[in-house]
Design a protein around this motif. Structure first.
Motif, PDB file in Angstrom:
ATOM      1  N   VAL A 100       0.842  -1.210   0.000  1.00  0.00           N
ATOM      2  CA  VAL A 100       0.000   0.000   0.000  1.00  0.00           C
ATOM      3  C   VAL A 100       0.866   1.245   0.000  1.00  0.00           C
ATOM      4  CG1 VAL A 100      -1.681   1.306   1.341  1.00  0.00           C
ATOM      5  CG2 VAL A 100      -1.928  -1.174   1.119  1.00  0.00           C
ATOM      6  N   ARG A 147       3.904   1.649  -1.228  1.00  0.00           N
ATOM      7  CA  ARG A 147       4.506   1.853  -2.548  1.00  0.00           C
ATOM      8  C   ARG A 147       3.475   2.355  -3.559  1.00  0.00           C
ATOM      9  NH1 ARG A 147       9.433   0.444  -3.360  1.00  0.00           N
ATOM     10  NH2 ARG A 147      10.596  -0.867  -1.912  1.00  0.00           N
ATOM     11  N   ARG A 148       2.282   1.856  -3.492  1.00  0.00           N
ATOM     12  CA  ARG A 148       1.236   2.341  -4.399  1.00  0.00           C
ATOM     13  C   ARG A 148       0.968   3.823  -4.189  1.00  0.00           C
ATOM     14  NH1 ARG A 148      -3.022  -2.736  -3.870  1.00  0.00           N
ATOM     15  NH2 ARG A 148      -2.027  -4.105  -5.399  1.00  0.00           N
ATOM     16  N   ARG A 149       0.937   4.222  -2.923  1.00  0.00           N
ATOM     17  CA  ARG A 149       0.689   5.630  -2.644  1.00  0.00           C
ATOM     18  C   ARG A 149       1.833   6.508  -3.142  1.00  0.00           C
ATOM     19  NH1 ARG A 149      -1.613   5.058   3.589  1.00  0.00           N
ATOM     20  NH2 ARG A 149      -3.674   4.227   3.021  1.00  0.00           N
ATOM     21  N   SER A 155       1.636   6.762  -6.884  1.00  0.00           N
ATOM     22  CA  SER A 155       0.531   7.623  -7.290  1.00  0.00           C
ATOM     23  C   SER A 155       0.860   9.097  -7.069  1.00  0.00           C
ATOM     24  CB  SER A 155      -0.731   7.243  -6.503  1.00  0.00           C
ATOM     25  OG  SER A 155      -1.813   8.060  -6.868  1.00  0.00           O
ATOM     26  N   GLY A 183      -0.855   3.365  -9.985  1.00  0.00           N
ATOM     27  CA  GLY A 183      -0.716   3.722  -8.582  1.00  0.00           C
ATOM     28  C   GLY A 183      -1.742   3.074  -7.684  1.00  0.00           C
ATOM     29  N   ARG A 184      -2.796   2.533  -8.257  1.00  0.00           N
ATOM     30  CA  ARG A 184      -3.841   1.873  -7.460  1.00  0.00           C
ATOM     31  C   ARG A 184      -3.765   0.358  -7.538  1.00  0.00           C
ATOM     32  NH1 ARG A 184      -9.211   5.571  -8.949  1.00  0.00           N
ATOM     33  NH2 ARG A 184      -8.385   7.550  -8.153  1.00  0.00           N
ATOM     34  N   ARG A 185      -3.205  -0.155  -8.641  1.00  0.00           N
ATOM     35  CA  ARG A 185      -3.217  -1.604  -8.833  1.00  0.00           C
ATOM     36  C   ARG A 185      -1.827  -2.197  -9.029  1.00  0.00           C
ATOM     37  NH1 ARG A 185      -7.408   0.099 -12.296  1.00  0.00           N
ATOM     38  NH2 ARG A 185      -6.101  -0.278 -14.109  1.00  0.00           N
ATOM     39  N   TRP A 186      -0.798  -1.419  -8.741  1.00  0.00           N
ATOM     40  CA  TRP A 186       0.559  -1.912  -8.969  1.00  0.00           C
ATOM     41  C   TRP A 186       0.865  -3.113  -8.096  1.00  0.00           C
ATOM     42  CZ3 TRP A 186       4.550  -2.074  -5.370  1.00  0.00           C
ATOM     43  CH2 TRP A 186       5.786  -2.464  -5.878  1.00  0.00           C
ATOM     44  N   GLU A 187       1.537  -4.097  -8.687  1.00  0.00           N
ATOM     45  CA  GLU A 187       2.000  -5.276  -7.974  1.00  0.00           C
ATOM     46  C   GLU A 187       3.503  -5.414  -8.190  1.00  0.00           C
ATOM     47  OE1 GLU A 187       0.283  -7.102  -6.014  1.00  0.00           O
ATOM     48  OE2 GLU A 187      -1.704  -6.284  -6.451  1.00  0.00           O
ATOM     49  N   CYS A 193       3.448  -1.736 -14.696  1.00  0.00           N
ATOM     50  CA  CYS A 193       4.428  -0.735 -14.279  1.00  0.00           C
ATOM     51  C   CYS A 193       5.587  -0.686 -15.268  1.00  0.00           C
ATOM     52  CB  CYS A 193       4.928  -1.033 -12.875  1.00  0.00           C
ATOM     53  SG  CYS A 193       5.995   0.244 -12.177  1.00  0.00           S
ATOM     54  N   ASN A 197      10.123   0.963  -7.708  1.00  0.00           N
ATOM     55  CA  ASN A 197       9.027   0.040  -7.966  1.00  0.00           C
ATOM     56  C   ASN A 197       9.404  -1.228  -8.728  1.00  0.00           C
ATOM     57  OD1 ASN A 197       6.632   1.768  -7.062  1.00  0.00           O
ATOM     58  ND2 ASN A 197       7.716   3.138  -8.441  1.00  0.00           N
TER      59      ASN A 197
END
Length: 389
Positions: free
Chosen positions: A12, A14-16, A19, A66-70, A76, A115
């Motif tokens: 979470v 890293r996603r933030r 984003s 930024g919301r669904r990155w894995e 990415c 990332n």
């Protein structure tokens, strides 16, 4: 990333970050796309278009990647590849002599360091530097003598940022592990506290029950003793025997309660060791029934144990088990209920049972029968019934 099994909290985080960075880049490049045509020659309109497209790409990434990155996700990687392509296009088409558009290579390098895995980050870095050199050779904006120092600086930036990010990731993982460990310890402590509270409540109930159970036989013993002392001369032999028997029965009841308390104390201290010896089950069952005949006076009792049945165990403890079962049967079954003490020989020992046809125990209470001091039923149900659970 270095750990594809990163905790959810780190994912979470890293996603933030991704984003926020993408949104900031979108705003910055969108602003430049508007400002460049106003302050630069008309020929730099190409730069403005590239900046506008880049701003759109970053804004889209902020709302999607930024919301669904894995970790190690292809989406990415596609985003970073697009940013590198836009950087190369800007360098190749830039009409500004000695343009600093090459510095935009830091954008994909920074995002990649945060990332991507080390191998993927190295690939993105190499791709960005090669694209910069090719674009510089094609376009009018930069010459190789200007590209080389910028390439060295970008490489140092990529390595340094990845190293810092790697350290940050390890620190965050340790923090997450420490938080999980702390939560586990808190859960364990909560469980221990709950068990301690349960033990305290059980002890309070036990003390109250023991006090009540001791009061009755003690009152009988004291009262009977006073009667014998006061009226000894006026009582005949039968009365003497009856009173002495009454004192004996109540003294035995007191002894049983005290023995139970002592056994529980030894069990809690871990000092309770059964004395295992060969036990004659026929003799044990017969002795228990004979000993409890006054209690079982209103119940027909039969002993069904094959002759010669023996088992390894603590005779005294087995006697108490059978005595307790027979006593409970007498207390909790209607008068006239048949009772049978039976035993069957099995492969790994002997199964000894006390069987009756009484009302039994409610299913929800069966699981609690081994709980210390527990007595089934309500206080009203147990009124007038002896026992400490």
């Amino acid at each position: 990333m270095t750990d594809r099994r990163s905790p959810a909290a780190l994912l979470v985080f890293r996603r933030r970050i991704l984003s926020v960075v993408a949104t900031t880049l979108a705003v910055g490049m969108g602003t430049l796309a508007v400002v460049v045509p106003l302050v630069a020659p008309a020929g730099t309109i190409v730069d403005a278009v590239v900046l506008a497209v880049a701003a759109t790409v970053h804004l889209t990434a902020a709302r999607t990647v930024g919301r669904r990155w894995e970790p190690g996700g292809a989406v990415c990687a596609a985003y970073l590849t697009t940013v590198v392509a836009l950087f190369a296009t800007g360098v190749a088409l830039s009409s500004v002599p000695e343009s600093d558009a090459f510095w935009f290579v830091l954008v994909p390098l920074g995002l990649s360091a945060m990332n991507m895995s080390r191998r993927a980050h190295a690939a993105v870095t190499a791709m960005a530097l090669v694209a910069g050199w090719v674009a510089a050779g094609i376009g009018p904006g930069l010459v190789p003598s200007l590209v080389f120092p910028r390439s060295v600086a970008a490489t140092i930036f990529a390595v340094t940022l990845w190293a810092l990010n790697h350290r940050l990731e390890l620190a965050l993982i340790e923090v997450e592990r420490a938080r999980a460990t702390l939560e586990q310890r808190n859960d364990e402590l909560a469980g221990v506290n709950a068990r301690l509270e349960q033990v305290d409540r059980a002890r309070e109930s036990f003390v109250a029950t023991v006090a009540h159970e001791l009061r009755t036989p003690l009152t009988v013993v004291v009262g009977t003793t006073d009667t014998i002392r006061t009226h000894w001369d006026r009582l005949d032999g039968d009365a003497h025997r009856d009173l002495v028997d009454l004192i004996g029965r109540n003294a035995s009841a007191i002894e049983g309660i005290v023995s139970t308390m002592l056994d529980l104390a030894r069990i809690e201290r871990g000092g309770f060791e059964p004395d295992e010896q060969p036990v004659d089950i026929v003799e044990l069952a017969t002795a228990s029934v004979a000993r409890l005949l006054p209690v079982l006076a209103q119940h027909p009792v039969t002993v069904t144990v094959p002759a010669g049945t023996r088992a390894l165990g603590d005779a005294a403890l087995l006697e108490r088990v059978v005595d307790n079962l027979l006593t409970n049967t007498a207390r909790h079954t209607p008068p006239g209920t048949p009772v049978e003490v039976c035993a069957t020989v099995e492969d790994d020992g002997v199964r000894l049972a006390v069987v009756d046809e009484g009302p039994g125990i409610a299913a929800p209470e069966l699981a609690r029968l081994g709980e210390a001091f527990y007595r089934p039923g309500t206080a009203e149900d147990r009124r007038g019934q002896a026992g400490v659970g």
